[in-house]
Design a protein around this motif. Structure first.
Motif, PDB file in Angstrom:
ATOM      1  N   LYS A 329       0.855  -1.178  -0.084  1.00 31.89           N
ATOM      2  CA  LYS A 329       0.042  -0.078   0.044  1.00 31.89           C
ATOM      3  C   LYS A 329       0.933   1.193  -0.097  1.00 31.89           C
ATOM      4  O   LYS A 329       1.962   1.151   0.512  1.00 31.89           O
ATOM      5  N   SER A 330       0.396   2.224  -0.700  1.00 31.69           N
ATOM      6  CA  SER A 330       1.057   3.659  -0.661  1.00 31.69           C
ATOM      7  C   SER A 330       1.070   4.313   0.685  1.00 31.69           C
ATOM      8  O   SER A 330       0.129   3.930   1.345  1.00 31.69           O
ATOM      9  N   LEU A 331       1.875   5.325   0.898  1.00 39.70           N
ATOM     10  CA  LEU A 331       1.794   6.035   2.195  1.00 39.70           C
ATOM     11  C   LEU A 331       0.655   6.638   2.326  1.00 39.70           C
ATOM     12  O   LEU A 331       0.109   6.849   3.537  1.00 39.70           O
ATOM     13  N   SER A 332      -0.039   7.208   1.338  1.00 45.13           N
ATOM     14  CA  SER A 332      -1.439   7.796   1.692  1.00 45.13           C
ATOM     15  C   SER A 332      -2.640   6.867   1.866  1.00 45.13           C
ATOM     16  O   SER A 332      -3.239   7.070   2.766  1.00 45.13           O
ATOM     17  N   THR A 333      -2.486   5.850   1.336  1.00 42.58           N
ATOM     18  CA  THR A 333      -3.477   4.746   1.635  1.00 42.58           C
ATOM     19  C   THR A 333      -3.379   4.355   3.093  1.00 42.58           C
ATOM     20  O   THR A 333      -4.260   4.190   3.901  1.00 42.58           O
ATOM     21  N   LEU A 334      -2.181   3.826   3.561  1.00 46.85           N
ATOM     22  CA  LEU A 334      -1.781   3.485   4.983  1.00 46.85           C
ATOM     23  C   LEU A 334      -2.299   4.681   5.828  1.00 46.85           C
ATOM     24  O   LEU A 334      -2.806   4.397   6.899  1.00 46.85           O
ATOM     25  N   SER A 335      -2.178   5.844   5.303  1.00 43.18           N
ATOM     26  CA  SER A 335      -2.444   7.033   6.357  1.00 43.18           C
ATOM     27  C   SER A 335      -4.049   7.227   6.569  1.00 43.18           C
ATOM     28  O   SER A 335      -4.517   7.251   7.692  1.00 43.18           O
ATOM     29  N   ALA A 336      -4.799   7.023   5.445  1.00 47.55           N
ATOM     30  CA  ALA A 336      -5.929   7.044   5.400  1.00 47.55           C
ATOM     31  C   ALA A 336      -6.533   5.720   6.281  1.00 47.55           C
ATOM     32  O   ALA A 336      -7.544   5.892   7.160  1.00 47.55           O
ATOM     33  N   GLU A 337      -6.388   4.617   6.082  1.00 44.93           N
ATOM     34  CA  GLU A 337      -6.594   3.486   6.431  1.00 44.93           C
ATOM     35  C   GLU A 337      -6.138   3.475   8.150  1.00 44.93           C
ATOM     36  O   GLU A 337      -7.110   2.929   8.980  1.00 44.93           O
ATOM     37  N   MET A 338      -5.153   3.981   8.609  1.00 39.98           N
ATOM     38  CA  MET A 338      -4.816   4.220  10.050  1.00 39.98           C
ATOM     39  C   MET A 338      -5.718   5.006  10.583  1.00 39.98           C
ATOM     40  O   MET A 338      -6.102   4.674  11.877  1.00 39.98           O
ATOM     41  N   LYS A 339      -6.133   6.158   9.845  1.00 41.11           N
ATOM     42  CA  LYS A 339      -7.048   7.082  10.648  1.00 41.11           C
ATOM     43  C   LYS A 339      -8.372   6.600  10.892  1.00 41.11           C
ATOM     44  O   LYS A 339      -9.010   6.777  12.003  1.00 41.11           O
ATOM     45  N   ASP A 340      -8.840   5.721   9.725  1.00 42.12           N
ATOM     46  CA  ASP A 340     -10.024   5.249  10.140  1.00 42.12           C
ATOM     47  C   ASP A 340     -10.230   4.164  11.111  1.00 42.12           C
ATOM     48  O   ASP A 340     -10.839   4.284  12.069  1.00 42.12           O
ATOM     49  N   LEU A 341      -9.266   3.308  11.003  1.00 36.12           N
ATOM     50  CA  LEU A 341      -9.379   2.304  12.215  1.00 36.12           C
ATOM     51  C   LEU A 341      -8.826   2.942  13.607  1.00 36.12           C
ATOM     52  O   LEU A 341      -9.614   2.380  14.597  1.00 36.12           O
ATOM     53  N   ALA A 342      -8.227   3.938  13.667  1.00 37.82           N
ATOM     54  CA  ALA A 342      -7.875   4.644  14.927  1.00 37.82           C
ATOM     55  C   ALA A 342      -9.159   5.295  15.489  1.00 37.82           C
ATOM     56  O   ALA A 342      -9.715   5.152  16.733  1.00 37.82           O
ATOM     57  N   THR A 343      -9.942   5.873  14.533  1.00 44.58           N
ATOM     58  CA  THR A 343     -11.152   6.393  15.057  1.00 44.58           C
ATOM     59  C   THR A 343     -12.368   5.378  15.352  1.00 44.58           C
ATOM     60  O   THR A 343     -12.933   5.800  16.579  1.00 44.58           O
ATOM     61  N   ARG A 344     -12.390   4.273  14.573  1.00 44.26           N
ATOM     62  CA  ARG A 344     -13.452   3.338  15.173  1.00 44.26           C
ATOM     63  C   ARG A 344     -13.066   2.595  16.347  1.00 44.26           C
ATOM     64  O   ARG A 344     -13.796   1.900  16.962  1.00 44.26           O
ATOM     65  N   ALA A 345     -11.639   2.440  16.476  1.00 43.45           N
ATOM     66  CA  ALA A 345     -11.093   1.617  17.791  1.00 43.45           C
ATOM     67  C   ALA A 345     -11.619   2.600  18.985  1.00 43.45           C
ATOM     68  O   ALA A 345     -11.897   2.077  20.001  1.00 43.45           O
ATOM     69  N   ARG A 346     -11.373   4.127  18.874  1.00 46.72           N
ATOM     70  CA  ARG A 346     -11.693   4.690  19.958  1.00 46.72           C
ATOM     71  C   ARG A 346     -13.358   4.757  20.181  1.00 46.72           C
ATOM     72  O   ARG A 346     -13.753   4.910  21.379  1.00 46.72           O
ATOM     73  N   ASP A 347     -14.118   4.367  19.078  1.00 48.90           N
ATOM     74  CA  ASP A 347     -15.437   4.418  19.460  1.00 48.90           C
ATOM     75  C   ASP A 347     -15.809   2.803  19.593  1.00 48.90           C
ATOM     76  O   ASP A 347     -16.891   2.592  19.724  1.00 48.90           O
ATOM     77  N   ARG A 348     -14.797   2.023  19.757  1.00 47.45           N
ATOM     78  CA  ARG A 348     -14.983   0.527  20.157  1.00 47.45           C
ATOM     79  C   ARG A 348     -15.979  -0.128  18.880  1.00 47.45           C
ATOM     80  O   ARG A 348     -16.840  -0.884  19.115  1.00 47.45           O
ATOM     81  N   LYS A 349     -15.691   0.279  17.559  1.00 49.88           N
ATOM     82  CA  LYS A 349     -16.618  -0.341  16.674  1.00 49.88           C
ATOM     83  C   LYS A 349     -15.795  -1.137  15.598  1.00 49.88           C
ATOM     84  O   LYS A 349     -16.248  -1.431  14.631  1.00 49.88           O
ATOM     85  N   LEU A 350     -14.507  -1.507  16.045  1.00 48.17           N
ATOM     86  CA  LEU A 350     -13.846  -2.403  15.231  1.00 48.17           C
ATOM     87  C   LEU A 350     -14.094  -3.991  15.177  1.00 48.17           C
ATOM     88  O   LEU A 350     -14.637  -4.260  16.195  1.00 48.17           O
ATOM     89  N   ALA A 351     -14.510  -4.555  14.021  1.00 50.51           N
ATOM     90  CA  ALA A 351     -14.848  -5.762  14.206  1.00 50.51           C
ATOM     91  C   ALA A 351     -13.408  -6.767  14.458  1.00 50.51           C
ATOM     92  O   ALA A 351     -12.533  -6.372  14.310  1.00 50.51           O
ATOM     93  N   PRO A 352     -13.665  -8.049  14.984  1.00 50.33           N
ATOM     94  CA  PRO A 352     -12.517  -8.803  15.558  1.00 50.33           C
ATOM     95  C   PRO A 352     -11.477  -9.114  14.420  1.00 50.33           C
ATOM     96  O   PRO A 352     -10.316  -8.972  14.743  1.00 50.33           O
ATOM     97  N   HIS A 353     -11.996  -9.090  13.058  1.00 54.45           N
ATOM     98  CA  HIS A 353     -10.967  -9.583  12.124  1.00 54.45           C
ATOM     99  C   HIS A 353     -10.115  -8.305  12.047  1.00 54.45           C
ATOM    100  O   HIS A 353      -8.972  -8.292  11.244  1.00 54.45           O
ATOM    101  N   GLU A 354     -10.470  -7.029  12.233  1.00 52.75           N
ATOM    102  CA  GLU A 354      -9.632  -5.848  12.242  1.00 52.75           C
ATOM    103  C   GLU A 354      -8.415  -5.596  13.019  1.00 52.75           C
ATOM    104  O   GLU A 354      -7.690  -4.841  13.075  1.00 52.75           O
ATOM    105  N   TYR A 355      -8.620  -6.418  14.278  1.00 54.07           N
ATOM    106  CA  TYR A 355      -7.499  -6.157  15.574  1.00 54.07           C
ATOM    107  C   TYR A 355      -6.947  -7.596  15.855  1.00 54.07           C
ATOM    108  O   TYR A 355      -6.253  -7.514  16.766  1.00 54.07           O
ATOM    109  N   GLN A 356      -7.205  -8.488  15.098  1.00 51.41           N
ATOM    110  CA  GLN A 356      -6.549  -9.746  15.301  1.00 51.41           C
ATOM    111  C   GLN A 356      -5.594 -10.216  14.103  1.00 51.41           C
ATOM    112  O   GLN A 356      -5.955  -9.927  12.923  1.00 51.41           O
TER     113      GLN A 356
END
Length: 443
Positions: A329-356
């Motif tokens: 993945k490109s740096l910009s793709t990694l950046s966008a994906e990381m921001k999305d995962l971090a936001t949903r992690a703080r809202d406890r909205k991650l599915a198990p396959h996203e953090y395992q």
């Protein structure tokens, strides 16, 4: 026949959960795919769907109940034509039809325990047993009681009643010897484990007593905190950690990052140093493939893709969402994906396959001004990189002159069962080279 609805395993590591809220009530008709309940795991609150259709006959677990073990019956679903009277209230599960005499059940199998000389009136029938695959073994209450008294494994008994139901006649002549042997074998490892168990810490009551004359506040442990405590205790007690440390000069990276961010500003993209660390680590896992591995008890599993986990602090704990195929993945793709995962992690909205999953993790405390630290490996990962802050320091240049540079201290915590010292050093060197020569990551 009434069907038990069991506490689901919403992730591969889930052992228990909280039944947060029922979304149905007794008497409701449900179809496959309808939402039944909200289940809280250690990481998130997830909705639980029905897989069969029928009528909710009984809710066995009250909403708000904590610590419900996986595969515990939580409700009973009735098929068409059945009623709540078909539910076996002694075990909280559906009761099969009684066996008629001509089907192989003796008349004495229908006698109440009080009228049976050998039965114990005050002893309830054991709960409905489960087979090796988790399916229910159908047996009459009297057969279950006799089997329990004899130490008999009902899984080894063939039922002669309707639909293979086990009745009194089936268990009276059965031998309990095989079950006793299997129990003895099963107990041996448990006894050995008990003998070698690590000493426990102070009890909660003993700790509380030490501070009984001080003003305190007790904080109840939620599922996440309990899991963090258990997994990190396991990690430090069972993983042979060793640590590799080095400093990385960031000046070339910071200059390159500034140029990229200026060009990407119109697209709303702003790359962080952490994005570069993720990319550098992903490429290093490809360059040193033997380090892209996890411990699996009796073997090492090597991954082909670079799946990089990143620690994200949230209120009350942390998540480690995984950026899969990060090397592609490109740096910009990694950046966008990381921001999305971090936001949903703080809202406890991650599915198990996203953090395992993943084989390696990044834990960055540099934004808090921490110069360096040692991170604890998250099982079954083979390593984790602890990242400190970039700090201006005097350094000796290539020509021997004294100059200054922005230097970042990193520590690679390594599981020695998976990665040896020289291999770990090679892996950390590859990460450092990618960060000190960032253009190489785009080649």
């Amino acid at each position: 026949m009434p069907t038990e609805i069991l506490m689901p395993a919403l992730s591969p590591t889930m052992e228990e959960g909280t039944l947060a809220k029922w979304l149905v009530k007794e008497g409701d008709t449900v179809s496959s795919g309808d939402l039944l309940a909200e289940i809280e795991t250690d990481k998130a609150t997830m909705e639980f769907e029905a897989v069969d259709e029928g009528t909710v006959g009984k809710l066995l677990i009250e909403e708000g109940t904590e610590g419900v073990k996986v595969n515990t019956p939580i409700a009973v679903l009735l098929e068409e034509g059945e009623s709540a009277d078909d539910i076996d209230t002694s075990s909280g599960s559906a009761a099969p039809e009684p066996a008629p005499a001509e089907a192989g059940s003796s008349e004495s199998d229908k006698v109440t325990p009080a009228a049976t000389p050998d039965a114990k009136p005050d002893t309830p029938a054991p709960a409905a047993p489960k087979g090796a695959d988790g399916s229910r073994i159908f047996a009459s209450p009297l057969a279950r009681r006799i089997a329990a008294e004899k130490g008999l494994d009902l899984g080894s008994v063939k039922g002669s009643g309707p639909h293979g139901r086990i009745v009194k006649a089936d268990v009276e002549g059965a031998s309990a010897a095989p079950a006793a042997k299997s129990e003895a074998k099963a107990d041996a490892p448990a006894q050995a484990a008990t003998a070698t168990a690590a000493p426990a810490g102070m009890s909660s009551d003993a700790v509380a007593k030490m501070y009984e004359d001080r003003e305190t506040e007790e904080v109840k442990l939620d599922g996440m905190r309990k899991t963090i405590a258990a997994r990190l205790t396991e990690a430090k007690q069972t993983i042979p950690h060793f640590y590799l440390r080095r400093e990385i000069q960031l000046d070339a990276l910071l200059k390159f990052r500034g140029e990229l961010n200026a060009q990407l500003a119109d697209k709303g993209v702003k790359l962080s140093v952490n994005d570069f660390i993720i990319k550098a680590s992903a490429l290093a896992l490809q360059a040193v493939p033997d380090a892209n591995a996890v411990w699996a008890g009796d073997r090492i599993i090597k991954l082909k893709p670079s799946d990089v986990a990143v620690a994200v602090a949230i209120e009350g704990g942390l998540f480690t969402p995984v950026l899969k195929d990060a090397h592609q993945k490109s740096l910009s793709t990694l950046s966008a994906e990381m921001k999305d995962l971090a936001t949903r992690a703080r809202d406890r909205k991650l599915a198990p396959h996203e953090y395992q999953g993943g084989s390696f993790a990044v834990s960055n405390l540099g934004m808090f001004g921490i110069d360096n630290f040692d991170a604890v490996i998250n099982p079954p990962h083979g390593s984790i990189l602890a990242v400190g802050a970039g700090v201006k320091k005097p350094v000796v240049g290539k020509d021997g002159e004294l100059t200054s540079a922005t230097v970042m201290s990193v520590t690679l915590s390594v599981d020695h069962r998976v990665i040896d010292g020289a291999l770990g050093a090679e892996f950390l060197k590859a990460i450092a080279e990618n960060l000190e020569s960032p253009l190489m990551m785009l080649a």
